[in-house]
Design an enzyme around this catalytic site. Structure first.
Site, short mmCIF file in Angstrom:
data_model
loop_
_atom_site.label_atom_id
_atom_site.label_comp_id
_atom_site.label_asym_id
_atom_site.label_seq_id
_atom_site.Cartn_x
_atom_site.Cartn_y
_atom_site.Cartn_z
N HIS A 167 9.13 -8.25 0.11
CA HIS A 167 7.66 -8.58 0.00
C HIS A 167 7.17 -8.65 1.37
O HIS A 167 7.81 -9.62 2.03
CB HIS A 167 7.60 -9.53 -0.78
CG HIS A 167 7.55 -9.03 -2.38
ND1 HIS A 167 6.49 -8.27 -2.97
CD2 HIS A 167 8.42 -9.35 -3.17
CE1 HIS A 167 6.82 -8.33 -4.19
NE2 HIS A 167 7.70 -8.53 -4.48
N CYS A 184 5.70 -3.35 2.65
CA CYS A 184 4.44 -2.27 2.25
C CYS A 184 3.57 -2.45 3.35
O CYS A 184 3.57 -3.29 4.10
CB CYS A 184 3.88 -2.86 0.91
SG CYS A 184 3.00 -4.72 0.93
N ARG A 224 4.03 2.71 3.73
CA ARG A 224 5.35 1.95 4.13
C ARG A 224 5.28 1.54 5.32
O ARG A 224 5.05 2.43 6.21
CB ARG A 224 6.43 2.21 3.15
CG ARG A 224 6.31 2.61 1.84
CD ARG A 224 6.28 1.20 0.90
NE ARG A 224 6.40 1.45 -0.69
CZ ARG A 224 5.32 1.72 -1.12
NH1 ARG A 224 3.86 1.48 -0.60
NH2 ARG A 224 5.15 2.06 -2.43
#
Lengths: 64, 232
Positions: free
Chosen positions: B131, B200, B209
């Site tokens: 993340h 991301c 990405r």
């Protein structure tokens, strides 16, 4: 809505306030424990992989 | 009277929805981080326990002659931690568990190893997703990675020091070629021991990405102490 709840709570004003507080905390707990964890993955912050949404077939195919 | 009731109910509804939105923002920005931090600490603790109580680590470091690591090592189990990653660029104390698989629930507890990519330290591509925002923001500083930066990973027996080769590369979500054994567009022209990190881009979005590639630079047994990249 809130007036209706207030009128239907038992006891005097202090008891009503206490019950309201407990109800509010219970709702916040339910939200944080169950509702938000369900809703959050629907937002885009989870898309950190490059093969997401490609389906299992694609992944299986890539194993070869 | 009815107009009044309608107006009052409507404003109460608006207030309720507003409160809900504020609570949800608090949840996403703050509470996921609190939960992820405790989950990551838990995973790190489990790893330490396993490494300190498991069978004595006798595995020698992978010889640097191009042969794959001996396959005697246990298989990675889905959703289970198997290594710890250190990236000095992200901070001296930055240490995150690496778990097997990239399922949503797995990535909430640490970094996720793409199950179909190579094992740690062998010829091929060891690809890891994490993340950038929410759930502890593990890859928040991802764009600050520069060529030469160390990515150190320990699997309990060996320190693997990878070196970043390029500035982070921006690509589209479906570009699975970036985690191929020899990743496309990476500039690598032959088989090697590579590492790929994905997260991301943009920070809060999902339209692209961000990719970082590294190659295996050095290995050392854990008993030899922390590698040089972590001591500076």
């Amino acid at each position: 809505m809130y007036g209706w709840i207030w009128r239907h709570l038992p006891g005097n004003a202090w008891v009503k306030a206490l019950i309201s507080l407990v109800l509010a905390l219970a709702i916040v707990f339910l939200l944080f424990q169950y509702v938000f964890p369900w809703a959050e993955p629907l937002l885009p912050f989870n898309d950190v992989t490059v093969d997401q949404g490609m389906g299992a077939a694609q992944q299986m195919g890539a194993v070869r | 009277m009815t107009v009044r009731l309608i107006v009052r109910t409507f404003s109460e509804l608006c207030l309720t929805i507003g409160t809900l939105i504020v609570l949800f923002v608090v949840y996403v920005l703050y509470w996921t981080g609190v939960r992820a931090d405790s989950a990551m600490d838990g995973e790190l603790g489990r790893l330490q326990d396993r490494w300190s109580t498991g069978p004595v680590a006798t595995a020698s470091p992978a010889p640097d002659d191009g042969k794959p690591h001996e396959p005697a090592a246990p298989a990675y189990r889905d959703g289970e931690p198997f290594a710890v990653m250190y990236i000095p660029r992200f901070g001296r104390d930055w240490a995150k568990p690496v778990l097997e698989g990239t399922a949503t629930g797995t990535l909430q507890k640490g970094l996720g190893h793409y199950a179909r990519t190579a094992r740690l330290g062998v010829t091929g591509n060891f690809a890891v997703a994490g993340h950038r925002r929410t759930y502890g923001d593990p890859f928040k500083d991802f764009p600050r990675l520069r060529p030469g930066d160390a990515v150190v990973i320990s699997d309990g027996t060996t320190w693997f020091t990878y070196r970043i080769d390029k500035r982070p590369y921006r690509t589209l979500p479906g570009d699975i070629g970036v985690i191929d054994p020899v990743p496309g567009t990476s500039g690598y022209d032959g088989p090697g021991r590579y590492l790929t990190l994905t997260t991301c881009e943009p920070e809060w979005g999902h339209s692209h990405r961000l990719i970082a590639w590294a190659h295996l630079d050095a290995t050392a047994p854990v008993v030899a102490g922390r590698p040089a990249a972590l001591r500076s």
